[in-house]
Design a protein around this motif. Sequence first.
Motif, PDB file in Angstrom:
ATOM      1  N   PRO A  81       4.709   5.133  -2.350  1.00 27.69           N
ATOM      2  CA  PRO A  81       5.019   6.499  -1.934  1.00 27.69           C
ATOM      3  C   PRO A  81       6.502   6.800  -2.111  1.00 27.69           C
ATOM      4  CG  PRO A  81       4.697   5.093  -0.018  1.00 27.69           C
ATOM      5  CD  PRO A  81       4.390   4.249  -1.210  1.00 27.69           C
ATOM      6  N   LEU A  82       6.797   7.956  -2.699  1.00 26.60           N
ATOM      7  CA  LEU A  82       8.195   8.353  -2.907  1.00 26.60           C
ATOM      8  C   LEU A  82       8.660   9.310  -1.821  1.00 26.60           C
ATOM      9  CD1 LEU A  82       8.068   9.011  -6.749  1.00 26.60           C
ATOM     10  CD2 LEU A  82       8.411   6.863  -5.542  1.00 26.60           C
ATOM     11  N   HIS A  83       7.696  10.118  -1.334  1.00 24.74           N
ATOM     12  CA  HIS A  83       8.033  11.032  -0.247  1.00 24.74           C
ATOM     13  C   HIS A  83       6.764  11.360   0.526  1.00 24.74           C
ATOM     14  CE1 HIS A  83      10.043  14.207   1.985  1.00 24.74           C
ATOM     15  NE2 HIS A  83       8.929  14.890   1.843  1.00 24.74           N
ATOM     16  N   PRO A  84       6.748  11.415   1.792  1.00 24.39           N
ATOM     17  CA  PRO A  84       7.833  10.879   2.619  1.00 24.39           C
ATOM     18  C   PRO A  84       7.764   9.361   2.613  1.00 24.39           C
ATOM     19  CG  PRO A  84       6.035  11.561   4.004  1.00 24.39           C
ATOM     20  CD  PRO A  84       5.632  11.907   2.616  1.00 24.39           C
ATOM     21  N   ARG A  85       8.859   8.744   2.979  1.00 21.08           N
ATOM     22  CA  ARG A  85       8.850   7.290   2.968  1.00 21.08           C
ATOM     23  C   ARG A  85       8.089   6.758   4.175  1.00 21.08           C
ATOM     24  NH1 ARG A  85      14.925   6.103   0.825  1.00 21.08           N
ATOM     25  NH2 ARG A  85      14.298   3.923   0.813  1.00 21.08           N
ATOM     26  N   ALA A  86       7.928   7.594   5.210  1.00 18.78           N
ATOM     27  CA  ALA A  86       6.998   7.260   6.300  1.00 18.78           C
ATOM     28  C   ALA A  86       5.694   7.995   6.001  1.00 18.78           C
ATOM     29  CB  ALA A  86       7.567   7.723   7.626  1.00 18.78           C
ATOM     30  N   VAL A  87       4.587   7.353   6.240  1.00 19.94           N
ATOM     31  CA  VAL A  87       3.285   7.887   5.830  1.00 19.94           C
ATOM     32  C   VAL A  87       2.869   9.081   6.706  1.00 19.94           C
ATOM     33  CG1 VAL A  87       0.997   7.121   5.112  1.00 19.94           C
ATOM     34  CG2 VAL A  87       2.786   5.451   5.502  1.00 19.94           C
ATOM     35  N   SER A 137       2.793  12.560   6.502  1.00 18.34           N
ATOM     36  CA  SER A 137       3.188  13.957   6.586  1.00 18.34           C
ATOM     37  C   SER A 137       3.016  14.574   5.206  1.00 18.34           C
ATOM     38  CB  SER A 137       4.621  14.090   7.085  1.00 18.34           C
ATOM     39  OG  SER A 137       5.502  13.572   6.140  1.00 18.34           O
ATOM     40  N   SER A 138       3.188  15.839   5.108  1.00 20.57           N
ATOM     41  CA  SER A 138       2.896  16.519   3.859  1.00 20.57           C
ATOM     42  C   SER A 138       4.135  17.303   3.428  1.00 20.57           C
ATOM     43  CB  SER A 138       1.714  17.455   4.094  1.00 20.57           C
ATOM     44  OG  SER A 138       1.346  18.087   2.915  1.00 20.57           O
ATOM     45  N   PRO A 139       4.404  17.496   2.172  1.00 27.63           N
ATOM     46  CA  PRO A 139       3.627  17.009   1.033  1.00 27.63           C
ATOM     47  C   PRO A 139       3.928  15.535   0.745  1.00 27.63           C
ATOM     48  CG  PRO A 139       5.530  18.216   0.261  1.00 27.63           C
ATOM     49  CD  PRO A 139       5.556  18.308   1.754  1.00 27.63           C
ATOM     50  N   THR A 140       3.095  14.937  -0.039  1.00 29.65           N
ATOM     51  CA  THR A 140       3.306  13.539  -0.386  1.00 29.65           C
ATOM     52  C   THR A 140       3.536  13.408  -1.890  1.00 29.65           C
ATOM     53  OG1 THR A 140       0.955  13.195  -0.696  1.00 29.65           O
ATOM     54  CG2 THR A 140       1.841  12.684   1.486  1.00 29.65           C
ATOM     55  N   VAL A 141       4.412  12.489  -2.223  1.00 30.65           N
ATOM     56  CA  VAL A 141       4.674  12.179  -3.633  1.00 30.65           C
ATOM     57  C   VAL A 141       4.434  10.685  -3.811  1.00 30.65           C
ATOM     58  CG1 VAL A 141       6.322  12.271  -5.535  1.00 30.65           C
ATOM     59  CG2 VAL A 141       6.456  13.983  -3.708  1.00 30.65           C
ATOM     60  N   VAL A 142       3.565  10.343  -4.749  1.00 34.97           N
ATOM     61  CA  VAL A 142       3.221   8.933  -4.966  1.00 34.97           C
ATOM     62  C   VAL A 142       3.410   8.585  -6.434  1.00 34.97           C
ATOM     63  CG1 VAL A 142       1.389   7.199  -4.834  1.00 34.97           C
ATOM     64  CG2 VAL A 142       1.554   8.972  -3.078  1.00 34.97           C
ATOM     65  N   ALA A 143       4.012   7.443  -6.681  1.00 37.30           N
ATOM     66  CA  ALA A 143       4.223   7.000  -8.068  1.00 37.30           C
ATOM     67  C   ALA A 143       2.924   6.446  -8.650  1.00 37.30           C
ATOM     68  CB  ALA A 143       5.309   5.931  -8.102  1.00 37.30           C
ATOM     69  N   LEU A 144       2.684   6.731  -9.911  1.00 37.30           N
ATOM     70  CA  LEU A 144       1.517   6.193 -10.625  1.00 37.30           C
ATOM     71  C   LEU A 144       1.919   5.076 -11.585  1.00 37.30           C
ATOM     72  CD1 LEU A 144      -0.235   9.560 -11.574  1.00 37.30           C
ATOM     73  CD2 LEU A 144      -0.632   8.124  -9.564  1.00 37.30           C
ATOM     74  N   SER A 145       3.176   4.997 -11.901  1.00 37.75           N
ATOM     75  CA  SER A 145       3.684   4.005 -12.858  1.00 37.75           C
ATOM     76  C   SER A 145       5.150   3.750 -12.506  1.00 37.75           C
ATOM     77  CB  SER A 145       3.535   4.528 -14.286  1.00 37.75           C
ATOM     78  OG  SER A 145       4.377   5.652 -14.482  1.00 37.75           O
ATOM     79  N   PRO A 146       5.785   2.741 -13.067  1.00 41.66           N
ATOM     80  CA  PRO A 146       5.270   1.777 -14.041  1.00 41.66           C
ATOM     81  C   PRO A 146       4.427   0.697 -13.367  1.00 41.66           C
ATOM     82  CG  PRO A 146       7.544   1.265 -13.535  1.00 41.66           C
ATOM     83  CD  PRO A 146       7.226   2.537 -12.801  1.00 41.66           C
ATOM     84  N   SER A 147       3.555   0.115 -14.148  1.00 43.81           N
ATOM     85  CA  SER A 147       2.732  -0.974 -13.643  1.00 43.81           C
ATOM     86  C   SER A 147       3.574  -2.232 -13.460  1.00 43.81           C
ATOM     87  CB  SER A 147       1.596  -1.260 -14.624  1.00 43.81           C
ATOM     88  OG  SER A 147       2.136  -1.730 -15.842  1.00 43.81           O
ATOM     89  N   ASN A 148       3.032  -3.198 -12.746  1.00 42.72           N
ATOM     90  CA  ASN A 148       3.755  -4.473 -12.573  1.00 42.72           C
ATOM     91  C   ASN A 148       4.080  -5.104 -13.921  1.00 42.72           C
ATOM     92  OD1 ASN A 148       3.840  -4.446  -9.777  1.00 42.72           O
ATOM     93  ND2 ASN A 148       1.781  -5.338  -9.595  1.00 42.72           N
TER      94      ASN A 148
END
Lengths: 301, 194
Positions: A88-94, A96-107
């Motif tokens: 999760p990029l935003h918020p860094r605490a789970v 609340s809204s809106p949320t931004v989540v990274a999809l990449s890069p893979s491991n």
Amino acid sequence: MSALDSVRLVLVTHWDDDHVEGVAQVVDACATATVACSMALDRTEIAEFVIRQERVTGSHGSGVDELRTILQKCRTTGRLLWTKATLPLHPRAVSSSPTVVALSPSNDAVARSVESLIEQATGEKIAFPRRYRAPEGPNGASVAATVRAGSTSMLLGADLENTANPKTGWDAVLAEARPDINASVVKVPHHASEGAHHEGMWAEIVDDDSVAIITPWVLAGGHLPREDDLARVRGVAGSVYLTAMPMLGPAKKDRTVEKFISKVAGIHVEELRGWGQVRARRRVSESSWRIELDGDARVIE
Amino acid sequence: LQVDVDANGDRHERPRSAETTTWWFGLRDQLLVPHTPRAPADPARGLVDNSSRLSTEDMNGIEQAAPLKPVARPRPYFGKRRFAPVYQWEGVVEEVNGEGFRARLHPFERGEADPTKVEYADFEYDDLADDSDHALVVEGAVFYWTVGRHRNEAGTQMNTSLVRFRRLPPPNVRQIREAEAEAEALLADLRADK
């Protein structure tokens, strides 16, 4: 309090000139925003490279300065967030809204990206152990992300492309980080190039009536998108917008200088023209997006 | 070749002998070029009177004489040779092809490249100021392009275009170690919870 203080997140998708030039100024202006960078850059080799460039060669002019400035600015503030798929990029605490989540890069992309990042971002030839090499280069380590507010979601495709390695690129997103969304706005990956078009992405996580926004690219006489790229996106999205229609034209100079350039050097100096912005706005309670065009931005009919 | 004829009329060639021919160069200390009278002084032709009466016959006399200073003819002065730049760019090679390269250019404003102004141009290898720069033309390489007026020592003005690539020494061991230590410290700070 300035409007820029309300900016919560600056997402530095990857280390390529067309994505990082000027970003240090943005980070500076948005003083309270979290700065998310690809975890592929969290390497001693990268930090050592940019520091050495500063000490030995001075200005490099190819994104190295931007990266170094960002790292130094975030050094004492705790604003920097190294990110990779599913974080999760935003918020860094789970929760609340809106949320931004990274999809990449893979491991996998993070582990193998160092050498090609430096070589492709700067042109400097280096020799790290082969395990670091990722043929997809900086784009393979770029941060695609989702933004979600209520039932509305957006997909930010960065420059993530398809690769021959199923553990990187869009295959890895769908296999390892598939978001449960139906995005109604898409920043089309990698300037709508054919190599970044993934049928699974459009079918599984993008709405059929989506707003597709394409950012064009011009370099060394090449450009994206091409006519067939626009037609392809037009076939999978509800509407398509282009942030600009870039073109090269003669650079305007003082008459004496122009005479020197053309008659003495015999070289044609051109400048890039065409800048614009597509803004998509929508309240959570609303059912559709309001699209505002600025500059040379246009809708693709 | 000498040939003797005997009583029977047969011919006999004499063997070649170094002693049969004698070369004479004269005595070692004999002058090869006889001493000639001194030329009369003629300042108009740059000839001066040899008042010291120096001669190659008297080597000791030459060693003791004061050295003669060369005299240069005065030349017209056109000013120092110089190069007056009219415009300058810092460039970065973006693409290399068989005949040259394409570059992104940042014009110089007030003594330094302005990163906010971006221009593009194609260069041929013939445009390079020095052939040795050819090896430096790789993607990402930095160069400087200057157009201006060059005046040579004879006062001739020429409009000139100069493309020179940046040459940098490789980092030494101390610089590499310092960069490594600084990189570790930077990343430790960035990874720390704040």
